[in-house]
Design a protein around this motif. Structure first.
Motif, PDB file in Angstrom:
ATOM      1  N   THR A   1     -45.422 -10.570 -17.678  1.00 47.89           N
ATOM      2  CA  THR A   1     -45.302  -9.993 -19.021  1.00 47.89           C
ATOM      3  C   THR A   1     -43.905  -9.415 -19.201  1.00 47.89           C
ATOM      4  O   THR A   1     -43.199  -9.116 -18.236  1.00 47.89           O
ATOM      5  CB  THR A   1     -46.328  -8.865 -19.271  1.00 47.89           C
TER       6      THR A   1
ATOM      7  N   MET B   1     -47.787 -22.475  -9.340  1.00 49.96           N
ATOM      8  CA  MET B   1     -47.145 -21.686 -10.392  1.00 49.96           C
ATOM      9  C   MET B   1     -45.665 -21.502 -10.046  1.00 49.96           C
ATOM     10  O   MET B   1     -45.311 -20.645  -9.249  1.00 49.96           O
ATOM     11  CB  MET B   1     -47.827 -20.318 -10.481  1.00 49.96           C
TER      12      MET B   1
ATOM     13  N   LEU C   1     -45.766 -12.583 -23.088  1.00 46.45           N
ATOM     14  CA  LEU C   1     -45.277 -13.253 -21.874  1.00 46.45           C
ATOM     15  C   LEU C   1     -43.756 -13.298 -21.947  1.00 46.45           C
ATOM     16  O   LEU C   1     -43.194 -13.557 -23.015  1.00 46.45           O
ATOM     17  CB  LEU C   1     -45.807 -14.687 -21.806  1.00 46.45           C
TER      18      LEU C   1
ATOM     19  N   MET D   1     -42.008 -15.575 -20.984  1.00 44.01           N
ATOM     20  CA  MET D   1     -41.666 -16.928 -21.418  1.00 44.01           C
ATOM     21  C   MET D   1     -41.511 -16.991 -22.937  1.00 44.01           C
ATOM     22  O   MET D   1     -40.699 -17.752 -23.457  1.00 44.01           O
ATOM     23  CB  MET D   1     -42.767 -17.920 -20.997  1.00 44.01           C
ATOM     24  N   GLU D   2     -42.312 -16.184 -23.636  1.00 47.55           N
ATOM     25  CA  GLU D   2     -42.251 -16.203 -25.093  1.00 47.55           C
ATOM     26  C   GLU D   2     -40.989 -15.508 -25.609  1.00 47.55           C
ATOM     27  O   GLU D   2     -40.647 -15.633 -26.769  1.00 47.55           O
ATOM     28  CB  GLU D   2     -43.494 -15.524 -25.690  1.00 47.55           C
TER      29      GLU D   2
ATOM     30  N   ARG E   1     -41.967 -15.624 -13.442  1.00 46.92           N
ATOM     31  CA  ARG E   1     -43.246 -16.289 -13.250  1.00 46.92           C
ATOM     32  C   ARG E   1     -43.838 -16.558 -14.637  1.00 46.92           C
ATOM     33  O   ARG E   1     -43.657 -15.733 -15.548  1.00 46.92           O
ATOM     34  CB  ARG E   1     -44.207 -15.368 -12.474  1.00 46.92           C
ATOM     35  N   PRO E   2     -44.546 -17.661 -14.814  1.00 45.44           N
ATOM     36  CA  PRO E   2     -45.129 -17.923 -16.132  1.00 45.44           C
ATOM     37  C   PRO E   2     -46.085 -16.818 -16.567  1.00 45.44           C
ATOM     38  O   PRO E   2     -46.252 -16.572 -17.754  1.00 45.44           O
ATOM     39  CB  PRO E   2     -45.899 -19.230 -15.946  1.00 45.44           C
ATOM     40  N   ASN E   3     -46.713 -16.159 -15.597  1.00 44.11           N
ATOM     41  CA  ASN E   3     -47.696 -15.128 -15.954  1.00 44.11           C
ATOM     42  C   ASN E   3     -47.081 -13.733 -15.988  1.00 44.11           C
ATOM     43  O   ASN E   3     -47.775 -12.737 -15.924  1.00 44.11           O
ATOM     44  CB  ASN E   3     -48.883 -15.167 -14.981  1.00 44.11           C
TER      45      ASN E   3
END
Lengths: 332, 777, 160
Positions: free
Chosen positions: C24, C1, C65, C67-68, C20-22
């Motif tokens: 929030t 990751m 996330l 990322m979003e 991190r991709p995970n």
């Protein structure tokens, strides 16, 4: 609550998305709005190694008239669908269902129509934290051998809790599913398998891309109702959708769908022929109620805040109410 | 009511704590971040009842980034209990776990991921034991025993008997016995529980956490950690609601301190919502059997009550929790002959504490049964309540003198404003109206030991700092203290600073439970301010060549009454006081006059509290008989709060009380269970009310001006929360002509009662009655 | 990751962040940017205390996330005041007694702001509908409704 570790992809084309989905299969999940997925990830009820975000797939967010159908991209946000002129004109029942989802500030902008249809079926013994489930042992859906809600169950009995599910089924929606082998079409009815472990007719390499709803040639009468303990931030205790068309004063086509009972929306098939040619009456509404109670009786189990007995009876009440409301409402 | 003698008190001033809260600046415990701070996590029992065979922490200890791992072995088996005789909760379980959530081990690590991983690496071998999950099975012969010291799982037994109950029943023209039950409810304060502990090289420890009494917490921690009280420092922090659920001492506080001591670094533990539900406190489930006898006019002549409270795995505030429903009732209603048996029973479920609407089955049972009796007699609910309602100058059954009481006014005003009698007599189908009345204490004997003290110091610019031990859980205590000081000192609110709820600095206070803060802490600050003002006037009288008696403090000036233009600025007096070596420092103390010999179990007699508040609520509802769903349209509530120091704040307490007591407490709020596992520990399935479902609320402030309360004030909102639950229950009953006896009234319960409607004046369901338990000697 | 780069505008300031991709949005805003006005009451999207505006729309930071949020503009409660002056909604919450414990307040105000930006004069029902996803345990909501309602009478041209 932290999310488990995963890799993240945000493909820019459907082809690319399918490619990634194909590569990782069942260990890859699709992230649309995330309002359901993120909670399930936090609770570790699913543990994918890859999350594929649809955020860059603008093509999935289109809502267009195509021939005799309205085509709604699966990635269209719930507010986009509810505010769309064509949806409002042809299918106010869908707007109504969307208004009942969660709450405006939760789902309306992030939540997608495809995401709502693919809402993971819910169960009080499943939608719990990892810690909680450790104490109770695994269930059929989390790798165990028994269903915690119904001892003798052969498959998971979780509840299809999507507000749009009965509505899309009642409107005879067709779903477009794209996978490695290309694109296929599946009726909304068939999309729901009735098995909580694998609730959707979707292969590991497949993605739901669009919802096609046929535009009826005659004005339709429709109604959606749900029962819940709170008027927002709540999943339905039971919900129902009814769609009908008339010829003169007589029913020409009729479809009644009850949901939030078991893992799939339940279409009351028999009524689709027996109601044809009849005029709305109290007797007819009662028949709808009785038919709904019969249909859900063997399906509802004790896995929600409301008891089994109550949900069965309410399935009847909601069925009668949507039937009456649809058949006596002004037609569109 | 605006009192012309006051310039700030009695006015709806905005609360001083609002600005930092609307800007995001206010720090709650979870927002704190100290250098080198570690993340703490607690390993909990996944089982309802089990023996701990072995715990292996070696792998967790070896994990990179882990700085401390602790188990029961590190605690010397230290136990917590509110009373000496109720110490039954190990701060980390050594030999046995008794509910899902019991604390077994804890870790401190560099980040959350590492802490989670470390918890996974701790292996615990359990031997599962059979559990008991309700009162009736727990007291049955042969039931599994949760605490060896308590056969039949009876944790607390309270007996109160006043007058001659049997004789009085003989004189009654109507006697009824009915049984009422209610499920567990929960606080669901918005802020999840969190603790930050910071152990320092001088052997002192600082701790931050949402709490209802920093001094009580510090004392308990000092005992458990064996660190002198002087070195245990509970610090002030913004608190996101309590409702009774932050009063007790929780193992997490002790655990976080221990982790900090071991790792020599600050440690933060933040609970998940699920942990907040299962591992702090929840409300008791309760069954109450009430036998009432009345004369022809509807006057209650005799009452015999037995209550079973499902206490969960440990005592918590057990003796208090067992008694308070009865005490609220004996304050509300005149009773000469009454008997009460209360049993708190251990089960293998989360620990129960006091909650804002404590004892739903009791309070709602009393008021439902009163409506049943009224119907038998052919009188209306208002009349029967007015016949039995408490008046000022009377004494309660167990001997508390009630000096101020506006209960009759509350009943009359809510009835008038809601047009009760007319609506009751001209009922629309499926519409109902109902009333509930109740009363609460302002301070229990135990909680208020030592009372409250306050200090006030001054700055050379004429501003002041108030120092008080009172804590603010969100109800507005900080503002209350400052508004009182500002009134007394004639200094604007903006120029008064407040230091509160920090045990290193602030003097003792009873804590913000048992509704004592305004009565106790408010009085202490008022006295400290009066003391400071006396000193100020002494100096001013020399400067103004006037008698101190003739002086007024207002707008930061001291002047002779009627001559504000010739006033001396406050800063001048403060400077003068320093120059002449008589610096001004106000001190004040207040300790309510209660009977200190009174004890919950061994001696439940004497003055319980110095003042009592009273409330009445009327609810108007509409029921959908096909689904059992209820729409509440209007709620009218009145409370005798003594005097409204800040009407806007008081109204807010009333409105919040209606939401939690009536709308949530009677319609949706209940925990659901599967063999001791709570099925709805989070906010999705435990349904607290939302804005869309709230009724229109009318608030009526009744002011009886208590002779001792500050400016006559007592407490605000509690008797509304309780009476709202009763009003909703009666209104729904009235809508359907059904007397409900299981609470809350969820749609499915209402639907069930409609489907299985009984004839006559009967309760909806046949429930197993709570009976007196005979002990084997 | 592996961590990924995102660019976000938060309260009018641009940030390039490795997340991190995970991760929030709650974690990014609170832990990396110190915006602790974003409260976490339930972590499952129910309570609404973590509501922030993403490109003017209310979203749950706990369900989003980070990322979003790449490429978006985020507003938190800390970004509402301007030139040291509170936003009129903040003032109104104070003056109407709509704040008790204060934990739900940032979320309530952010969702109210989104509503008023879109619809300057909403009806009571529209206010209730908009705020139906925000839980408050203290106030019974009445004073919150009054606080939002009162700001709807303010002429936006004159400002507040």
């Amino acid at each position: 609550m932290r999310l488990p570790a995963f890799d993240y992809y945000s493909p820019t084309s459907i082809e690319n998305a399918i490619q990634i989905k194909n590569e990782f299969g069942g260990s890859a999940v699709i992230l649309a709005g995330g309002t359901d997925l993120i909670v399930n990830l936090k609770n570790r009820v699913i543990a994918p190694s890859v999350v594929i975000s649809l955020k860059n797939l603008r093509e999935l967010r289109k809502i267009d008239l195509a021939g005799d159908s309205l085509v709604i991209g699966a990635g269209a946000s719930l507010s986009q669908v509810a505010c769309n002129e064509n949806v409002q004109r042809h299918f106010p029942i869908l707007v109504d269902a969307i208004k009942h989802i969660g709450a405006p500030s939760i789902q309306r902008h992030r939540g997608s129509i495809g995401g709502n249809l693919c809402l993971n079926p819910r169960c009080l013994f499943y939608n719990q934290s990892f810690f909680w489930r450790k104490g109770k042992g695994s269930c059929l859906r989390t790798g165990g051998k028994t269903c915690l809600a119904l001892e003798k169950a052969e498959s998971c009995q979780a509840i299809c809790s999507a507000d749009t599910a009965p509505v899309i089924v009642a409107l005879s929606g067709q779903l477009t599913i794209v996978g490695r082998a290309g694109s296929r079409s599946c009726s909304a009815q068939e999309f729901f398998t009735g098995k909580g472990e694998t609730p959707f007719n979707l292969g590991p390499d497949e993605i739901l891309t669009e919802i096609r709803i046929p535009i009826p040639w005659a004005p339709i009468s429709s109604s959606y109702k749900r029962l819940s303990y709170r008027s927002a931030i709540d999943f339905p205790v039971i919900n129902a959708a009814c769609v009908a068309t008339f010829e003169q004063e007589k029913i020409f086509r009729f479809r009644l769908v009850v949901s939030a009972a078991g893992p799939a929306p339940i279409t009351l098939k028999d009524l689709e022929s027996t109601f044809i040619g009849r005029e709305p009456s109290q007797e007819l509404f009662s028949e709808a109620e009785q038919a709904a109670v019969r249909a859900v009786e063997g399906i509802v189990v004790d896995n929600s805040i409301a008891s089994k007995q109550y949900r069965v009876k309410m399935a009847g009440v909601m069925a009668r109410r949507v039937t009456q409301s649809a058949l006596t409402a002004s037609r569109r | 009511m605006a009192n012309p003698d006051y310039h700030l008190i009695g006015k709806s001033l905005p609360r001083i704590d609002s600005a930092p809260k609307v800007s995001g600046e206010a720090l709650f415990t979870g927002d704190l971040n100290l250098p080198r701070m570690l993340v703490g996590k607690i390993l909990r029992s996944p089982y309802t009842h089990a023996l701990i065979k072995t715990i292996d922490i070696s792998k967790a200890k070896a994990l990179k980034g882990v700085h401390a791992v602790i188990t029961g072995q590190d605690t010397a088996g230290e136990k917590w209990g509110v009373f000496k005789y109720t110490r039954d909760q190990q701060l980390l379980c050594v030999d046995k776990v008794r509910y899902v959530g019991d604390e077994v081990a804890a870790v401190a690590a560099v980040d959350e991921e590492t802490a989670d991983e470390a918890l996974d690496l701790i292996s615990v071998e359990y031997e599962e034991l059979p559990g008991v999950f309700d009162c009736f099975s727990a007291i049955a012969p042969g039931a599994p025993v949760i605490h060896d010291s308590h056969p039949r799982n009876i944790n607390v037994a309270v007996k109160i008997e006043v007058g001659d109950v049997e004789e009085a029943f003989k004189k009654c023209s109507i006697i009824r016995e009915d049984t009422f039950a209610a499920d567990e409810d929960s606080y669901f304060m918005m802020e999840p529980y969190a603790v930050v502990a910071n152990y320092r090289s001088d052997g002192s420890i600082e701790i931050w956490m949402p709490n209802a009494s920093p001094h009580t917490k510090a004392k308990a921690l000092s005992n458990a950690l064996r660190i002198p009280l002087t070195k245990v420092i509970a610090r002030k922090i913004t608190i996101g609601g309590a409702f009774g659920g932050r009063s007790d001492v929780f193992p997490a506080e002790f655990i976080t301190c221990l982790l900090s001591i071991k790792s020599k670094r600050p440690v933060k533990v933040v609970y998940t919502r699920e942990e907040n539900s299962i591992a702090t406190r929840m409300g008791h489930a309760m069954t109450t059997t009430i036998k009432t006898g009345v004369d022809k006019e509807g006057r209650v002549l005799a009452r015999d009550i037995v209550s079973y409270l499902d206490g969960g795995a440990y005592s918590s505030t057990g003796p208090i929790a067992t008694s308070v429903p009865f005490l609220c009732h004996e304050q509300t209603y005149r009773l000469e002959n009454v008997r009460f048996h209360g049993y708190r029973i251990y089960t293998n479920k989360p620990v129960r504490g006091m909650i804002r609407i404590h004892g739903r089955s009791f309070a709602c049972g009393i008021d439902t049964q009163l409506d049943m009796i009224a119907q038998e007699l052919g009188i209306d609910p208002i009349t029967i309540r007015l016949k039995n309602a408490r008046r000022p100058g009377e004494t309660t059954a167990t001997g508390s003198y009630v000096s101020s009481c506006g209960l009759v006014e509350c009943i009359e005003k809510t009835a008038a404003k809601s047009d009760f009698i007319n609506k009751f007599n001209n009922k629309k189908p499926f519409h109902g109206i109902g009333i509930g009345i109740n009363s609460v204490q302002t301070g229990f004997p135990l909680g208020i030991r030592g009372g409250s003290q306050a200090l006030i110091k001054f700055h050379e610019d004429g501003g002041a700092t108030v120092i008080s031990g009172v804590v603010d859980n969100g109800q507005g205590n900080d503002n209350m203290l400052v508004q009182i000081a500002a009134e007394e000192l004639g200094i604007p609110v903006e120029e008064i600073r407040l230091i509160s709820a920090d045990t290193e600095i602030t003097p003792t206070d009873a804590g913000s439970y048992s509704m004592i803060s305004t009565f106790g802490g408010g009085n202490a600050v008022k006295r400290a301010a009066a003391d400071a003002r006396r000193q100020i006037f002494e100096i001013a009288s020399e400067l103004l060549e006037a008698d101190p008696e003739d002086l007024v403090a207002k707008d930061k000036k001291i002047f002779v009454r009627g001559a504000p233009h010739a006033g001396i600025p406050m800063e001048k007096i403060i400077r003068k006081s320093l120059l002449i070596g008589r610096p001004i420092m106000g001190t004040g103390s207040f300790s309510p006059e209660v009977d200190q010999r009174r004890e919950w179990v061994s001696n439940p007699r004497g003055q319980l509290s110095q003042a009592f508040s009273f409330g009445a609520t009327v609810a108007e509802v509409e029921v959908d008989p096909e689904t059992g769903t209820v729409k509440a349209h209007n709620v009218t509530c009145a409370q005798d709060c003594g005097f409204a120091l800040n009407p806007m704040v008081v109204e807010g307490q009333f409105q919040g009380g209606v939401a939690m007591g009536g709308q949530g407490g009677m319609l949706t709020e209940a925990h659901h269970w599967s063999q001791g596992h709570v099925l709805n520990p989070t906010m999705l399935e435990y349904k607290i009310p939302i804005i869309k479902d709230m009724p229109n609320i009318e608030t009526i402030i009744v002011e009886s001006i208590d002779p001792v309360g500050p400016y006559g004030a007592k407490e605000a909102g509690m008797s509304i929360a309780m009476s709202a639950a009763q009003a909703y229950a009666n209104a729904i009953g009235n809508a359907l002509g059904i007397y409900f006896n299981r609470f809350p009234l969820t749609p499915e319960r209402i639907f069930d009662a409609i489907e299985n409607r009984k004839s006559g004046i009967e309760t909806a369901w046949d429930l197993e009655p709570a009976r007196v338990i005979e002990f084997d000697k | 990751m592996k961590k990924l780069l995102i660019t976000m505008t938060v309260n009018d300031e641009q940030f390039d962040l490795m997340v991190r991709p995970n991760e929030t949005l709650t974690e990014t805003l609170r832990e990396r940017l110190g915006l602790t006005g974003v409260k976490e009451g339930c972590a499952e999207g129910v309570c609404g205390a973590c509501a922030v505006l993403m490109d003017q729309h209310p979203v749950r930071a706990c369900l989003t996330l980070s990322m979003e949020a790449d490429g978006t503009s985020i507003t938190t409660i800390e970004g509402l005041a301007s030139d040291g002056k509170l936003h009129h909604l903040q003032e109104s919450f104070i003056n109407h007694g709509a704040v008790q414990c204060g934990f739900c307040t940032p979320g309530m105000i952010m969702v109210s702001k989104a509503l008023l930006d879109e619809k300057p004069s909403p009806t009571d029902d529209e206010i209730k509908e908009a705020l139906s996803g925000n839980l408050c345990r203290c106030t019974g909501y009445k004073k919150i409704l009054e606080a939002v309602r009162s700001t709807t009478q303010i002429d936006p041209k004159k400002g507040a």
